[in-house]
Motif scaffolding. Structure first.
Motif, PDB file in Angstrom:
ATOM      1  N   ASP A 298       0.696  -1.045  -0.132  1.00 33.13           N
ATOM      2  CA  ASP A 298      -0.018   0.109   0.118  1.00 33.13           C
ATOM      3  C   ASP A 298       0.916   1.234  -0.104  1.00 33.13           C
ATOM      4  N   VAL A 299       2.103   0.959   0.184  1.00 33.19           N
ATOM      5  CA  VAL A 299       3.010   2.115   0.424  1.00 33.19           C
ATOM      6  C   VAL A 299       3.381   2.424  -1.238  1.00 33.19           C
ATOM      7  N   LEU A 300       2.992   3.520  -1.962  1.00 34.17           N
ATOM      8  CA  LEU A 300       3.089   3.693  -3.171  1.00 34.17           C
ATOM      9  C   LEU A 300       4.449   4.531  -3.404  1.00 34.17           C
ATOM     10  N   ASP A 301       4.608   5.643  -2.875  1.00 39.20           N
ATOM     11  CA  ASP A 301       5.670   6.431  -3.063  1.00 39.20           C
ATOM     12  C   ASP A 301       7.098   6.197  -2.262  1.00 39.20           C
ATOM     13  N   ILE A 302       7.397   4.895  -2.624  1.00 35.15           N
ATOM     14  CA  ILE A 302       8.641   4.542  -2.355  1.00 35.15           C
ATOM     15  C   ILE A 302      10.015   4.992  -3.016  1.00 35.15           C
ATOM     16  N   TYR A 303       9.659   5.303  -4.247  1.00 27.75           N
ATOM     17  CA  TYR A 303      10.561   5.907  -5.366  1.00 27.75           C
ATOM     18  C   TYR A 303      10.513   7.440  -5.610  1.00 27.75           C
ATOM     19  N   GLY A 304      11.360   8.079  -5.893  1.00 25.77           N
ATOM     20  CA  GLY A 304      11.310   9.679  -6.215  1.00 25.77           C
ATOM     21  C   GLY A 304      12.510   9.679  -7.402  1.00 25.77           C
ATOM     22  N   PHE A 305      12.499  10.880  -7.713  1.00 22.74           N
ATOM     23  CA  PHE A 305      13.579  11.402  -8.506  1.00 22.74           C
ATOM     24  C   PHE A 305      14.127  12.740  -8.153  1.00 22.74           C
ATOM     25  N   ARG A 306      15.294  13.018  -8.228  1.00 26.79           N
ATOM     26  CA  ARG A 306      16.065  14.134  -7.841  1.00 26.79           C
ATOM     27  C   ARG A 306      16.736  14.823  -9.200  1.00 26.79           C
ATOM     28  N   VAL A 307      16.166  16.149  -9.338  1.00 27.08           N
ATOM     29  CA  VAL A 307      16.502  16.793 -10.612  1.00 27.08           C
ATOM     30  C   VAL A 307      17.607  18.039 -10.123  1.00 27.08           C
ATOM     31  N   HIS A 323       5.103  19.848 -14.217  1.00 28.63           N
ATOM     32  CA  HIS A 323       3.771  19.876 -13.970  1.00 28.63           C
ATOM     33  C   HIS A 323       2.984  19.969 -15.133  1.00 28.63           C
ATOM     34  N   GLN A 324       3.619  20.256 -16.455  1.00 25.02           N
ATOM     35  CA  GLN A 324       2.797  20.467 -17.558  1.00 25.02           C
ATOM     36  C   GLN A 324       2.898  18.803 -17.975  1.00 25.02           C
ATOM     37  N   MET A 325       3.719  17.860 -17.667  1.00 28.47           N
ATOM     38  CA  MET A 325       3.744  16.708 -18.189  1.00 28.47           C
ATOM     39  C   MET A 325       2.841  15.621 -17.313  1.00 28.47           C
ATOM     40  N   TYR A 326       3.038  15.857 -15.999  1.00 30.59           N
ATOM     41  CA  TYR A 326       2.183  15.102 -14.941  1.00 30.59           C
ATOM     42  C   TYR A 326       1.295  15.808 -14.009  1.00 30.59           C
ATOM     43  N   ARG A 327       0.203  15.267 -13.838  1.00 31.60           N
ATOM     44  CA  ARG A 327      -0.918  16.018 -12.781  1.00 31.60           C
ATOM     45  C   ARG A 327      -0.208  15.938 -11.438  1.00 31.60           C
ATOM     46  N   PRO A 328      -0.106  17.303 -10.700  1.00 27.73           N
ATOM     47  CA  PRO A 328       0.591  17.400  -9.373  1.00 27.73           C
ATOM     48  C   PRO A 328      -0.690  17.021  -8.437  1.00 27.73           C
ATOM     49  N   ILE A 329      -0.218  16.440  -7.288  1.00 32.31           N
ATOM     50  CA  ILE A 329      -1.272  16.013  -6.351  1.00 32.31           C
ATOM     51  C   ILE A 329      -1.397  17.328  -5.298  1.00 32.31           C
ATOM     52  N   LEU A 348      12.690  22.121  -3.735  1.00 36.10           N
ATOM     53  CA  LEU A 348      11.404  22.102  -4.153  1.00 36.10           C
ATOM     54  C   LEU A 348      10.875  20.719  -4.069  1.00 36.10           C
ATOM     55  N   HIS A 349       9.704  20.297  -3.531  1.00 30.70           N
ATOM     56  CA  HIS A 349       9.243  19.040  -3.294  1.00 30.70           C
ATOM     57  C   HIS A 349       7.867  19.086  -3.925  1.00 30.70           C
ATOM     58  N   THR A 350       7.505  18.079  -4.966  1.00 28.46           N
ATOM     59  CA  THR A 350       6.126  17.837  -5.546  1.00 28.46           C
ATOM     60  C   THR A 350       5.915  16.515  -5.711  1.00 28.46           C
ATOM     61  N   THR A 351       4.720  15.925  -5.668  1.00 32.21           N
ATOM     62  CA  THR A 351       4.502  14.931  -5.873  1.00 32.21           C
ATOM     63  C   THR A 351       3.420  14.696  -6.996  1.00 32.21           C
ATOM     64  N   LEU A 352       4.018  13.965  -8.138  1.00 29.67           N
ATOM     65  CA  LEU A 352       2.966  14.061  -9.342  1.00 29.67           C
ATOM     66  C   LEU A 352       2.452  12.539  -9.441  1.00 29.67           C
ATOM     67  N   ILE A 353       1.278  12.451 -10.379  1.00 33.47           N
ATOM     68  CA  ILE A 353       0.763  11.126 -10.775  1.00 33.47           C
ATOM     69  C   ILE A 353       1.302  10.663 -11.773  1.00 33.47           C
ATOM     70  N   GLY A 354       2.209   9.611 -11.794  1.00 31.57           N
ATOM     71  CA  GLY A 354       2.931   9.220 -13.126  1.00 31.57           C
ATOM     72  C   GLY A 354       2.076   8.084 -13.815  1.00 31.57           C
ATOM     73  N   PRO A 355       2.870   7.469 -14.884  1.00 35.30           N
ATOM     74  CA  PRO A 355       2.168   6.380 -15.462  1.00 35.30           C
ATOM     75  C   PRO A 355       1.636   5.374 -14.625  1.00 35.30           C
ATOM     76  N   GLN A 363      12.164  16.203  -6.530  1.00 41.08           N
ATOM     77  CA  GLN A 363      12.681  17.105  -5.881  1.00 41.08           C
ATOM     78  C   GLN A 363      13.653  17.802  -6.824  1.00 41.08           C
ATOM     79  N   PHE A 364      13.647  19.328  -6.731  1.00 41.45           N
ATOM     80  CA  PHE A 364      14.399  20.121  -7.681  1.00 41.45           C
ATOM     81  C   PHE A 364      15.571  21.050  -6.705  1.00 41.45           C
ATOM     82  N   ARG A 365      16.478  20.931  -7.197  1.00 42.03           N
ATOM     83  CA  ARG A 365      17.592  21.744  -6.199  1.00 42.03           C
ATOM     84  C   ARG A 365      18.809  21.959  -7.201  1.00 42.03           C
ATOM     85  N   THR A 366      19.679  23.054  -6.833  1.00 45.00           N
ATOM     86  CA  THR A 366      20.877  23.132  -7.391  1.00 45.00           C
ATOM     87  C   THR A 366      21.953  22.601  -6.975  1.00 45.00           C
ATOM     88  N   HIS A 367      23.099  22.242  -7.798  1.00 46.76           N
ATOM     89  CA  HIS A 367      24.326  21.514  -7.335  1.00 46.76           C
ATOM     90  C   HIS A 367      24.876  21.919  -5.839  1.00 46.76           C
TER      91      HIS A 367
END
Length: 757
Positions: A298-307, A323-329, A348-355, A363-367
């Motif tokens: 039932d724990v779906l968000d065990i994976y994420g991406f870092r940009v 946010h234009q590619m996938y629908r944000p929650i 920046l943290h956001t959760t999107l509905i993927g495929p 997560q979005f951040r600078t170096h």
């Protein structure tokens, strides 16, 4: 310049002969052998460490590290870890971790030497003479207090933590080395017994992992948590690890699709980025399953991406692109760039509905942000360089470390100090604003009292009310991020012991306890002396001087430590002044404890106690009736609380007086009483728009202040308002009531005098 130390017949024979009798006496993880190990003993090499430090230290500093290694190598000669490895492998491994953070030469030397004071009787002075004061101070700060004798193991641990944290508050390198030390111990935990493994892991989970998180060392924080989870719940760890491996294979197609889509979309939008997938740590998955009572499936968000992008504006551009590619929650977006976490974390943290409907966190951040996110305060090592400006993270860290000294100054007991610090090692925070717009970070669940003490001790001690976003709220109200908070103070206000039930910060808790412990004690001593003097007058005996021998006799016979403690007990109602006074009159000693003599005292017509209204904790105005100057009053000695002043007509007081008449004494108001005394009013008003605003304005114009207001019948045609207001006297109250009666919507005003309490 690579160099190697050998644990065998090749070196240090003389040192073993000299020091063999004392090796490893205090470290239970060390095995000391009376004879030299054979030539096949494992080799402990410093070559990997040398390779790392040569990339950022100058040759002179590398040579200093080498000298520290020689002393450590010699000091630990003949010692072996429980795993069978030479003990010197441990300080080398700790130093390699510190070198990975690019700490300075003094830190690396201290890391190599961090056990020589504790285990080998090398003195702090010897270290200072050979390597300098800084190295000696750091090593001393890291060392545990095994030489001292404590009543309990927990007390010993608490004192060790206290010393370590106070040393850390002066030099953050202490805790960085200690964390590296604990990390290597956790990595080699399999060599010790399961019982000890669980104990060390629990201690790490409660203290060291939160400290790592508080300092922004997130990579270390996650590794410590997972290793603790494995040691404490080995079976659950195995099952969850197996499930995660299986899920990784099942979701590979989904993750591959997302990775491919993102790596195409971002360059198309003109954004150069590094995209990487990541998994939640096993421990965080386990905690989520526990908190939300979910199974692993039932724990779906065990994976994420870092940009990771090059500039700050690109973080927001990349966010908009995805946010234009996938629908944000909704509700799952957090901007930690505009408002960083208290440990300096920005992203920046956001959760999107993927495929296939799978929620994926991005997560979005600078170096630069990514570097800080993983290594925290160690990511920009800066120490004692007056020419360099502290960055925000270092300022916040310095502020927190300084707060440890503030807590220590208010706390004498090591266990209490550790409790206060544990409160501050919180995983989450709320961010609130002062009236001037300054952002204050506080732990989740913090109240206006925590906010007040974070600004200044006096503001906390004198807090009487709070406004959140312009509205009056109770002092126990939990604040939310974005709230604007204002504290209303009064010079006559005092901290309440009830505050300890809902404050969340260590500083607030320690300040409140310090006040209650010291100020209340001093006030109780002064008031107890007033009561005792009156008791002496009632039996026509002069008040004894402070050196009278009867004080010592009385203290010994009653278990008190001093004359002041006897007076404080009188002020707090734990002793009756009449009984104590008669101990100084031998001819009345036999009668001293009889109820008849106490009754004689209370009915003897002795001069009443004069009440000012600002005596503090020793004299309290009863909240049930709220007596004011001008009211007829009576005082009751309440065990542990001192003198409680009631209105003479208060039914609560009358019932208590019947039960314990010996505890009631005559009291009168002073001619010059304190201002801002609390009293209660019940006001019945028509439920019309604007009536509350007009009521508040009228009370303010009458030079009064509303402390508390409740409306139990909000939807009715008329409302009964329960108000607590501040006035100077009964006359002032009458003036306030006359002003309120001028409001057309007011139908009835009643002063609450305790009849229904």
């Amino acid at each position: 310049m690579a160099f190697t130390g050998l644990r065998g017949a090749s070196s240090g024979l003389l040192a073993v002969l000299k020091k063999g009798s004392r090796l490893g006496r205090r470290n239970k993880d060390v095995v000391t052998v009376p004879t030299l190990k054979p030539a096949k003993a494992p080799i402990a090499s410093l070559a990997p460490l040398n390779k790392i430090i040569s990339t950022y230290l100058d040759p002179k500093d590398v040579e200093r590290v080498r000298e520290a290694y020689k002393l450590a190598d010699n000091a630990h000669l003949g010692q072996f870890r429980t795993s069978g490895e030479p003990y010197i492998t441990h300080p080398i491994a700790v130093t390699e971790i510190c070198a990975g953070w690019k700490l300075d030469a003094d830190s690396l030397m201290a890391a190599l030497l961090h056990d020589v004071i504790e285990d080998q009787d090398v003195t702090k002075q010897e270290l200072a003479e050979k390597f300098g004061t800084d190295v000696a101070e750091i090593v001393d700060g890291v060392s545990k207090l095994e030489r001292l004798q404590f009543q309990t193991k927990s007390q010993q641990q608490a004192e060790s933590f206290r010393k370590m944290l106070l040393a850390m508050s002066k030099d953050v390198r202490v805790i960085l080395i200690k964390l590296a030390d604990r990390l290597h111990n956790m990595r080699t935990l399999d060599a010790v017994s399961p019982e000890k493994s669980r104990r060390v892991a629990q201690e790490t989970l409660e203290i060291y992992a939160p400290i790592a998180h508080r300092l922004g060392l997130n990579a270390l924080f996650r590794e410590l948590q997972d290793r603790c989870f494995k040691a404490i719940h080995p079976n659950r760890y195995k099952v969850l690890h197996k499930a995660l491996m299986a899920a990784r294979g099942n979701r590979r197609e989904v993750l591959g699709k997302i990775t491919e889509a993102v790596t195409v979309a971002l360059p198309a939008a003109g954004i150069e980025a590094e995209v990487s997938g990541r998994e939640k740590s096993l421990y965080s998955i386990f905690c989520k399953m526990q908190e939300q009572k979910k199974s692993f499936s039932d724990v779906l968000d065990i994976y994420g991406f870092r940009v990771v992008v090059n500039t700050l504006p690109e973080c927001y551009l990349a966010l908009g692109t995805l946010h234009q590619m996938y629908r944000p929650i909704p509700g799952k977006f957090k901007d930690y760039i505009a408002i960083p976490k208290i440990n300096g974390y920005q992203s920046l943290h956001t959760t999107l509905i993927g495929p296939y409907g799978t929620p994926i966190e991005f997560q979005f951040r600078t170096h630069e942000m990514d570097h800080v996110a993983e290594e925290g305060v160690a990511s920009h090592w800066l120490y004692k360089d007056d020419n360099v400006t502290l960055n925000d993270l270092q300022k916040r860290t310095h502020h927190w470390l300084q707060s440890l000294l503030d807590i220590q100054s208010q706390t004498g007991d090591s266990s209490e100090f550790l409790d206060h610090v544990k409160v501050d090692l919180f995983p989450d925070a709320v961010y609130v604003y002062t009236p001037r717009g300054k952002i204050i970070s506080l732990p989740r669940g913090a109240t206006p009292i925590d906010f007040a003490y974070s600004i200044h001790t006096d503001i906390g001690n004198q807090a009487v009310a709070a406004k959140i976003n312009g509205e009056f709220v109770a002092l126990r109200t939990e604040m939310k991020s974005g709230d604007s908070v204002e504290i209303v103070t009064s010079p006559a206000a005092r901290p309440s012991i009830q505050w300890l039930n809902y404050v969340r910060t260590g500083r607030a808790r320690s300040e409140i306890r310090h006040y209650l412990r010291t100020v209340k004690y001093e006030e109780s001593v002064a008031f107890g002396k007033r009561l005792l003097k009156q008791a002496f007058e009632s039996i026509n005996i002069p008040y004894p001087d402070d050196n009278h021998p009867e004080w010592d006799k009385l203290a010994k016979s009653s278990g008190a430590a001093s004359r002041e403690e006897i007076l404080a007990d009188i002020g707090l109602g734990k002793r009756l002044a009449a009984v104590v006074a008669r101990r100084f009159a031998p001819e009345l000693a036999i009668l001293a404890t009889t109820a008849a003599q106490v009754d004689d005292y209370t009915s003897s017509g002795a001069a009443p106690i004069v009440i000012h209204g600002n005596e503090g904790q020793a004299v309290q105005l009863a909240p049930c009736c709220g007596p004011l100057p001008g009211d007829a009053i009576i005082g009751g000695i309440r065990m542990g609380h001192g003198l409680v002043v009631h209105m003479a007509e208060c039914q609560v007081a009358q019932r208590q007086q019947v039960k314990e008449p010996e505890r009631w004494i005559p009291v009168v108001w002073d001619t010059n009483t304190a201002r801002h005394l609390n009293t209660k009013l019940d006001v019945t008003v028509l439920n019309e728009r604007g009536v509350l605003g007009r009521l508040a304005a009228t009370i303010n114009d009458a030079d009064s202040n509303i402390l508390h207001l409740t409306m139990p019948d909000e939807g009715a045609a008329t409302n009964l308002l329960h108000l607590t207001i501040q006035v100077d006297s009964r006359t002032h109250l009458a003036r306030v009531i006359r002003s309120i009666r001028q409001i057309p919507q007011v139908q009835k005003i009643v002063r609450v005098k305790g009849a229904n309490s």
